[in-house]
Design a protein around this motif. Structure first.
Motif, PDB file in Angstrom:
ATOM      1  N   LYS A 232       0.833  -1.222   0.000  1.00  0.00           N
ATOM      2  CA  LYS A 232       0.000   0.000   0.000  1.00  0.00           C
ATOM      3  C   LYS A 232       0.861   1.264   0.000  1.00  0.00           C
ATOM      4  O   LYS A 232       0.325   2.370   0.012  1.00  0.00           O
ATOM      5  N   GLY A 233       2.194   1.104   0.062  1.00  0.00           N
ATOM      6  CA  GLY A 233       3.054   2.276   0.238  1.00  0.00           C
ATOM      7  C   GLY A 233       3.814   2.676  -1.022  1.00  0.00           C
ATOM      8  O   GLY A 233       3.793   1.976  -2.033  1.00  0.00           O
ATOM      9  N   LYS A 271       1.850  10.165  15.360  1.00  0.00           N
ATOM     10  CA  LYS A 271       0.849  10.329  14.303  1.00  0.00           C
ATOM     11  C   LYS A 271       1.521  10.209  12.919  1.00  0.00           C
ATOM     12  O   LYS A 271       1.022   9.520  12.022  1.00  0.00           O
ATOM     13  N   GLU A 272       2.685  10.871  12.790  1.00  0.00           N
ATOM     14  CA  GLU A 272       3.413  10.806  11.509  1.00  0.00           C
ATOM     15  C   GLU A 272       3.814   9.359  11.199  1.00  0.00           C
ATOM     16  O   GLU A 272       3.714   8.907  10.064  1.00  0.00           O
ATOM     17  N   GLU A 274       2.367   6.627  12.150  1.00  0.00           N
ATOM     18  CA  GLU A 274       1.157   5.899  11.721  1.00  0.00           C
ATOM     19  C   GLU A 274       0.872   6.186  10.250  1.00  0.00           C
ATOM     20  O   GLU A 274       0.616   5.279   9.453  1.00  0.00           O
ATOM     21  N   ASP A 275       0.955   7.476   9.874  1.00  0.00           N
ATOM     22  CA  ASP A 275       0.653   7.884   8.490  1.00  0.00           C
ATOM     23  C   ASP A 275       1.671   7.338   7.490  1.00  0.00           C
ATOM     24  O   ASP A 275       1.335   7.059   6.347  1.00  0.00           O
ATOM     25  N   LYS A 276       2.916   7.277   7.938  1.00  0.00           N
ATOM     26  CA  LYS A 276       3.987   6.955   6.993  1.00  0.00           C
ATOM     27  C   LYS A 276       4.411   5.480   7.029  1.00  0.00           C
ATOM     28  O   LYS A 276       5.337   5.076   6.323  1.00  0.00           O
ATOM     29  N   LYS A 277       3.776   4.700   7.868  1.00  0.00           N
ATOM     30  CA  LYS A 277       4.159   3.290   8.026  1.00  0.00           C
ATOM     31  C   LYS A 277       4.233   2.540   6.699  1.00  0.00           C
ATOM     32  O   LYS A 277       5.184   1.804   6.437  1.00  0.00           O
ATOM     33  N   ASP A 279       4.685   3.708   3.704  1.00  0.00           N
ATOM     34  CA  ASP A 279       5.795   4.191   2.875  1.00  0.00           C
ATOM     35  C   ASP A 279       7.140   3.719   3.423  1.00  0.00           C
ATOM     36  O   ASP A 279       8.054   3.396   2.658  1.00  0.00           O
TER      37      ASP A 279
END
Ligand code: KG4
Ligand code: ZN
Length: 381
Positions: A232-233, A271-272, A274-277, A279
């Motif tokens: 997904k990244g 939070k970052e 979580e968002d960037k996991k 990628d």
């Protein structure tokens, strides 16, 4: 001939039953009759990795239930008695595992001798206590049933399992063996004739997957979890290093890449992260795949190989499988690419049965009296 394969080098109690048929062309064809893997993931989960002593105890607990699954139709109890001498040998072999010995005497000794002609078992490399319980169980079976026994190199098993899909391998072949403990480029001149071209100087590729997965808060083993997220990244989101590519050898190093991921993760807020996991997972996976592909293709070309084989747990990774095959087609179109089925890339008993069969045919049976586990064994020794 029917071969029992026993694998207990790490956290899976894996047994398989394989049939080998010698064709007229002398190329054996293998048929997988049974392949049972009892995973210990739950037992080790709270420790975040595999604990050797715990692995030993779990193997001792699982071996007989798994053997019963393998023998499903031959669990009839027989009438004739096992000789006192045999029982004495078995007691000596299994003396370090009192519960396993009791269970062996109660549940295995009374069985009709099954239709099995050869016992094969991983004797190294791996976790010493885990290897020993498998080796000793195999020795006890060899004594009880009076059939030949072969100690098998775990990495040779990973490579040889390719024979299940390929039947014939043309040499020289190159194997990239990538697991949780090893990352090796092996020139296969013939079966049982190997030259180690290069290996990792620090972490193994699978180990890097596992450690990065931990940084991202994913479970163990990390490889499948990272692969799932990576789909997904964006693999170009982070520019992680491709170590050792400029070095004029076939060695690898993954510890710098792991540290680069760690520094990146440490700079991110919760939070970052979580968002960037996704990628992070995709960019890390791509860095590993690029490194493995570039080095492997260089070794393949330098050695003018006819066959390329992927092997070991990391060979279950689809990105690695696809990109290695594509690059090989581009750079060495004559070479054949072989890879095990995804479920046979990670540890199993089938691979041990195949490699053991090759050794048996070469007259390299082991003696049940002296077969030992060797945790640091190298395939090229
Ligand atoms: O060969 P294996 O089952 O056991 C050893 O001999 O070590 O390999 C296990 C390793 C683990 O590090 C695991 O994370 C990795 O193989 N692995 C993968 C995948 N499946 C298992 N790595 C990347 N992608 C996968 N799909
Ligand atoms: Zn393995």
């Amino acid at each position: 001939m029917k071969i029992l394969g026993i694998e207990t080098s790490c956290d899976d109690t894996a047994l398989a039953l394989l049939e080998a048929e010698e064709g007229t062309s002398k190329v054996p064809s293998f048929k997988m009759l049974q392949n049972i893997i009892s995973s210990q993931l739950e037992a080790h989960a709270e420790f975040g990795g595999v604990v050797p002593g715990l692995a030993k105890r779990e193997h001792a607990k699982n071996l007989i239930p798994v053997l019963y699954q393998i023998l499903e139709e031959t669990t009839e109890k027989k009438q004739n008695k096992t000789s006192k001498d045999k029982l004495k040998d078995i007691e000596k072999i299994l003396e370090r595992y009192p519960k396993l010995l009791e269970e062996f005497k109660g549940k295995v000794v009374p069985l009709e001798k099954p239709d099995i002609d050869l016992i094969t078992v991983t004797h190294g490399p791996g976790l010493e206590p885990a290897l020993w319980v498998g080796v000793n169980f195999a020795r006890a079976l060899a004594v009880l049933w009076n059939i030949p026994l072969v100690g098998v190199d775990h990495m040779e098993g990973h490579i040889a399992v390719n024979l299940l899909s390929a039947e014939k391998v043309e040499f020289p072949a190159l194997a990239l063996a990538v697991s949780g403990g090893h990352t090796q480029l092996i020139l296969v001149k013939n079966w049982m004739d190997y030259e180690l071209l290069g290996e990792t100087l620090d972490d193994a590729a699978g180990e890097a997957f596992d450690k990065v997965a931990r940084m991202l808060g994913l479970g163990f083993p990390g490889g499948p979890a990272i692969e799932k997220l990576a789909k997904k990244g964006n693999a170009n989101a982070f520019d992680f290093p491709r170590p050792m590519l400029k070095k004029p050898n076939y060695n690898f190093s993954f510890s710098g890449l792991k540290t680069a991921v760690l520094y990146t993760v440490q700079k991110l807020s919760k939070k970052e992260l979580e968002d960037k996991k996704v990628d992070l997972a995709a960019s890390f996976q791509q860095a590993v795949v690029d490194t493995l592909v570039i080095k492997s293709i260089k070794a393949a070309k330098d050695n003018d190989i006819k066959t390329f084989m992927l092997a070991g747990g990391v060979a279950a990774n689809t990105a690695l499988r696809e990109q290695m095959e594509a690059k090989l087609k581009e750079e060495l179109p004559e070479a054949r690419f072989i890879v095990p089925e995804i479920t046979l890339a990670t540890d199993n008993g089938v691979m041990i049965a195949i490699a053991g069969y090759l050794r048996h045919n070469a007259g390299e049976d082991s003696d049940w009296r002296t077969l030992e586990a060797d945790s640091t064994k190298l395939i090229t020794e």
